[in-house]
Design a protein around this motif. Structure first.
Motif, PDB file in Angstrom:
ATOM      1  N   GLY A  36       0.845  -1.183   0.000  1.00  0.00           N
ATOM      2  CA  GLY A  36       0.000   0.000   0.000  1.00  0.00           C
ATOM      3  C   GLY A  36       0.881   1.233   0.000  1.00  0.00           C
ATOM      4  N   TYR A  37       0.481   2.239  -0.741  1.00  0.00           N
ATOM      5  CA  TYR A  37       1.290   3.457  -0.776  1.00  0.00           C
ATOM      6  C   TYR A  37       0.398   4.676  -0.971  1.00  0.00           C
ATOM      7  CZ  TYR A  37       1.011   2.815  -5.896  1.00  0.00           C
ATOM      8  OH  TYR A  37       0.578   2.620  -7.181  1.00  0.00           O
ATOM      9  N   CYS A  38       0.893   5.791  -0.475  1.00  0.00           N
ATOM     10  CA  CYS A  38       0.120   7.027  -0.489  1.00  0.00           C
ATOM     11  C   CYS A  38      -0.006   7.549  -1.917  1.00  0.00           C
ATOM     12  CB  CYS A  38       0.791   8.074   0.396  1.00  0.00           C
ATOM     13  SG  CYS A  38      -0.091   9.656   0.433  1.00  0.00           S
ATOM     14  N   HIS A  39      -1.233   7.762  -2.345  1.00  0.00           N
ATOM     15  CA  HIS A  39      -1.525   8.403  -3.629  1.00  0.00           C
ATOM     16  C   HIS A  39      -2.453   9.579  -3.326  1.00  0.00           C
ATOM     17  CE1 HIS A  39      -2.269   8.851  -7.916  1.00  0.00           C
ATOM     18  NE2 HIS A  39      -1.419   7.862  -8.154  1.00  0.00           N
ATOM     19  N   CYS A  40      -1.887  10.558  -2.595  1.00  0.00           N
ATOM     20  CA  CYS A  40      -2.641  11.705  -2.072  1.00  0.00           C
ATOM     21  C   CYS A  40      -3.628  11.295  -0.992  1.00  0.00           C
ATOM     22  CB  CYS A  40      -3.369  12.474  -3.177  1.00  0.00           C
ATOM     23  SG  CYS A  40      -2.254  13.303  -4.333  1.00  0.00           S
ATOM     24  N   ALA A  41      -3.346  10.161  -0.311  1.00  0.00           N
ATOM     25  CA  ALA A  41      -4.194   9.779   0.814  1.00  0.00           C
ATOM     26  C   ALA A  41      -4.097  10.822   1.919  1.00  0.00           C
ATOM     27  CB  ALA A  41      -3.774   8.413   1.342  1.00  0.00           C
ATOM     28  N   LEU A  42      -2.866  11.304   2.174  1.00  0.00           N
ATOM     29  CA  LEU A  42      -2.649  12.333   3.184  1.00  0.00           C
ATOM     30  C   LEU A  42      -2.271  13.651   2.522  1.00  0.00           C
ATOM     31  CD1 LEU A  42      -0.629  10.410   5.935  1.00  0.00           C
ATOM     32  CD2 LEU A  42      -3.047  11.032   5.959  1.00  0.00           C
ATOM     33  N   SER A  43      -2.614  14.723   3.183  1.00  0.00           N
ATOM     34  CA  SER A  43      -2.358  16.056   2.635  1.00  0.00           C
ATOM     35  C   SER A  43      -0.916  16.497   2.832  1.00  0.00           C
ATOM     36  CB  SER A  43      -3.303  17.073   3.285  1.00  0.00           C
ATOM     37  OG  SER A  43      -3.258  16.976   4.695  1.00  0.00           O
ATOM     38  N   ALA A  44      -0.109  15.719   3.580  1.00  0.00           N
ATOM     39  CA  ALA A  44       1.294  16.059   3.801  1.00  0.00           C
ATOM     40  C   ALA A  44       2.037  14.811   4.229  1.00  0.00           C
ATOM     41  CB  ALA A  44       1.431  17.144   4.875  1.00  0.00           C
ATOM     42  N   CYS A  45       3.355  14.847   4.079  1.00  0.00           N
ATOM     43  CA  CYS A  45       4.223  13.812   4.619  1.00  0.00           C
ATOM     44  C   CYS A  45       5.558  14.470   4.921  1.00  0.00           C
ATOM     45  CB  CYS A  45       4.380  12.638   3.651  1.00  0.00           C
ATOM     46  SG  CYS A  45       5.358  13.020   2.171  1.00  0.00           S
ATOM     47  N   PHE A  46       6.489  13.716   5.484  1.00  0.00           N
ATOM     48  CA  PHE A  46       7.769  14.282   5.890  1.00  0.00           C
ATOM     49  C   PHE A  46       8.522  14.893   4.716  1.00  0.00           C
ATOM     50  CE2 PHE A  46      12.342  13.808   7.038  1.00  0.00           C
ATOM     51  CZ  PHE A  46      12.343  14.641   8.145  1.00  0.00           C
ATOM     52  N   MET A  47       8.386  14.312   3.539  1.00  0.00           N
ATOM     53  CA  MET A  47       9.052  14.834   2.351  1.00  0.00           C
ATOM     54  C   MET A  47       8.279  15.975   1.697  1.00  0.00           C
ATOM     55  SD  MET A  47      11.944  13.314   1.901  1.00  0.00           S
ATOM     56  CE  MET A  47      12.346  13.609   0.188  1.00  0.00           C
ATOM     57  N   ASN A  48       7.072  16.207   2.137  1.00  0.00           N
ATOM     58  CA  ASN A  48       6.213  17.201   1.496  1.00  0.00           C
ATOM     59  C   ASN A  48       5.329  17.841   2.563  1.00  0.00           C
ATOM     60  OD1 ASN A  48       4.812  18.720  -0.385  1.00  0.00           O
ATOM     61  ND2 ASN A  48       3.667  16.989  -1.228  1.00  0.00           N
ATOM     62  N   LEU A  49       5.950  18.585   3.459  1.00  0.00           N
ATOM     63  CA  LEU A  49       5.274  19.071   4.658  1.00  0.00           C
ATOM     64  C   LEU A  49       4.138  20.040   4.356  1.00  0.00           C
ATOM     65  CD1 LEU A  49       8.450  19.597   6.839  1.00  0.00           C
ATOM     66  CD2 LEU A  49       6.671  17.892   7.216  1.00  0.00           C
ATOM     67  N   VAL A  74       3.872  -8.470  -7.004  1.00  0.00           N
ATOM     68  CA  VAL A  74       3.484  -7.651  -5.842  1.00  0.00           C
ATOM     69  C   VAL A  74       2.121  -7.001  -6.114  1.00  0.00           C
ATOM     70  CG1 VAL A  74       4.084  -5.670  -4.402  1.00  0.00           C
ATOM     71  CG2 VAL A  74       5.890  -7.164  -5.285  1.00  0.00           C
ATOM     72  N   ASN A  75       1.242  -7.088  -5.150  1.00  0.00           N
ATOM     73  CA  ASN A  75      -0.064  -6.456  -5.263  1.00  0.00           C
ATOM     74  C   ASN A  75       0.065  -4.988  -4.866  1.00  0.00           C
ATOM     75  OD1 ASN A  75      -1.869  -8.959  -5.716  1.00  0.00           O
ATOM     76  ND2 ASN A  75      -0.681  -9.517  -3.908  1.00  0.00           N
ATOM     77  N   MET A  76       0.191  -4.116  -5.848  1.00  0.00           N
ATOM     78  CA  MET A  76       0.364  -2.686  -5.604  1.00  0.00           C
ATOM     79  C   MET A  76      -0.990  -2.056  -5.321  1.00  0.00           C
ATOM     80  SD  MET A  76       3.725  -2.069  -6.192  1.00  0.00           S
ATOM     81  CE  MET A  76       3.987  -0.398  -6.782  1.00  0.00           C
ATOM     82  N   MET A  77      -1.081  -1.315  -4.224  1.00  0.00           N
ATOM     83  CA  MET A  77      -2.361  -0.770  -3.773  1.00  0.00           C
ATOM     84  C   MET A  77      -2.239   0.731  -3.481  1.00  0.00           C
ATOM     85  SD  MET A  77      -3.502  -3.815  -1.146  1.00  0.00           S
ATOM     86  CE  MET A  77      -5.160  -3.144  -0.974  1.00  0.00           C
TER      87      MET A  77
END
Length: 498
Positions: A36-49, A74-77
């Motif tokens: 599973g990986y962020c695809h704009c799930a969160l509005s910020a992350c450490f690399m994009n505060l 690999v099941n990419m989600m």
């Protein structure tokens, strides 16, 4: 075994490489792998505060590159913002403590957000409270939505194991907490090394890397189970302390004693007294480690602890407070208040930029007191009674006198203490330096190589576009430098340069 990995950003190094490497190991072992990986799930992350969509766009593109190169089987989600149900919780926080204790469905959302904030700004005083709240409120709401989504996702997938990188910050801390609530086995992947040596991957099974008890068990297990002789383990561990004393970089990012004058003691040092050296720590760095590092603390601050010691010490005792060189230029109250301790006649305060030698002071004093810095375990190695007030990775090694209550601290200050055996200090250093037995063999080169130009040019085996480092850097410059220079992010905040 069915394994679920989560990656918060494809542009973090060595984070992304370590996750990819472990996925390859799981595939070799025949596991069913989900990423599973962020695809704009969160509005910020450490690399994009600040939530710049140009950075998100490049991040998504790199996940596509990873899928092409490493994704077979690999099941990419990808997890999208639109995948989640959204609620307006009308959250209100009046001060930082109310954020720190905020939990949602068993997830320590508040402390993980503050941990990142302290890590970046060092602003323990929350001097820009209004700006912080404008940034934090929508993010915390977003995280609550993400928590709901992850509970549902893991309920449907029913993985045997959840794996993330580290887990301290808000972007993936929730997977650690949710796995505990749901009774799913958890593994935290971490990188060791870097700076002056290649990165290696290490696994923390059942807990995250900041768990003091797990860290202590791993230290003990390595010393006990290493096939090397006692003489060889002792030799290797000793190099850690010898290099640090001689100002040689070990695994840190800098040498804090390089501007100090060898053998220089504070003016007026009186050998007829019982002299105790106190080496404080950067309190913002401790706060950034999260709530576990506050548990069992005897005092609310280092200032309170030191003042207590001054007030309960015998008249024949004099203290020397060596303020950590890392605090030079830091103006938060937890640091500046320390200078007010000079109102007590039984203490000499050594500022962070002083040329007084930390090691000369250690040698000349009868005891050493620390709040978790490596100086505490170093003092033990060099034959000094070392008193630990607070938490530390080495607290379970027996290298120091770890204070459990205030009465114990008063007794330790005022009575003679023998130095602890070196064994605990040796065990700790042996684990810290080990790149052979406690680390995993890599499937790919996970190291990061840096070149400093107008921006940091970094190359890895996985940061490539069409097999090219330079093409990756061109894309990075376009999306992550130019793209953020001319466009505001979703969550605007005047972050200092990292």
């Amino acid at each position: 075994m069915k394994k679920f990995y989560y990656s918060s950003c494809s542009l973090e190094a060595p984070h992304a490489g370590i996750i990819l490497d472990d996925i390859l190991t799981s595939k070799k072992e025949g596991d069913t792998v989900y990423l599973g990986y962020c695809h704009c799930a969160l509005s910020a992350c450490f690399m994009n505060l600040s939530g710049h969509r140009s950075i998100c766009k490049f991040c998504h593109y790199m996940y596509d590159q990873y899928k092409k190169k490493y994704g077979d089987g690999v099941n990419m989600m990808p997890i999208h913002y639109e995948d989640m149900a959204h609620q307006d919780r009308s959250l209100v926080f009046g001060e930082s403590e109310s954020i720190r204790v905020f939990k949602y469905r068993g997830v320590e959302i508040g402390s993980s957000v503050l941990s990142m904030y302290y890590d970046i700004t060092r602003d323990l005083d929350m001097a820009n409270w209004e700006g912080f709240i404008r940034w934090a409120l929508p993010l915390i709401n977003n995280l609550c939505d993400f928590v709901d989504y992850v509970y549902q996702l893991l309920t449907e997938l029913k993985p045997d194991q959840v794996l993330i990188y580290n887990g301290r910050l808000f972007e993936n801390r929730l997977f650690y907490d949710i796995a505990k609530v749901m009774g799913i086995k958890f593994v935290s992947l971490e990188g060791v090394g870097g700076h002056i040596e290649p990165y290696k991957k290490i696994r923390f099974v059942g807990e995250w890397p900041l768990n003091i008890e797990l860290y202590g068990r791993m230290v003990e297990d390595l010393w006990k189970n290493s096939p090397e002789s006692l003489e060889e383990k002792t030799r290797k561990a000793s190099t850690f302390y010898e290099k640090r004393r001689n100002g040689i970089l070990v695994f840190d990012t800098r040498v804090y004693t390089k501007d100090q004058q060898k053998d220089l003691l504070p003016e007026g040092f009186d050998v007829s007294l019982t002299n105790i050296a106190i080496y404080n720590s950067s309190q913002d760095e401790i706060a950034a480690l999260g709530d576990e590092w506050q548990k069992g603390n005897l005092f609310t601050s280092q200032y309170e602890a030191i003042e207590f010691m001054l007030e309960h010490a015998k008249p024949s005792i004099h203290f020397y407070l060596r303020i950590h060189p890392n605090l030079k230029g830091v103006t938060h109250k937890a640091h500046t208040d320390l200078y007010n301790l000079s109102k007590h006649p039984n203490i000499t305060i050594i500022p962070p930029d002083s040329k007084v030698s930390s090691y000369a002071l250690m040698d000349a004093c009868d005891k050493v007191i620390t709040f978790g810095s490596s100086t505490g375990v170093e003092a033990s190695y060099w034959g000094k009674p070392s008193i630990l007030v607070g938490r530390s990775f080495y607290e379970m090694t027996g290298a120091c006198y770890h204070m459990k209550n205030r009465d114990e601290l008063v007794s330790a200050i005022n009575t003679d203490l023998p130095a602890k055996e070196r064994l605990g200090a040796l065990k700790y250093a042996y684990f810290v330096l080990d790149r052979k037995y406690s680390v995993d063999e890599s499937n790919i080169d996970i190291d990061v190589r840096y070149r400093h130009m107008r921006w940091d040019f970094f190359s890895t085996s996985y940061f490539k576009i069409h097999h090219s480092d330079w093409l990756f850097q061109l894309y990075y410059f376009y999306y992550c430098i130019l793209g953020t220079k001319f466009n505001n992010g979703l969550l605007n905040f005047p972050w200092p340069k990292r």
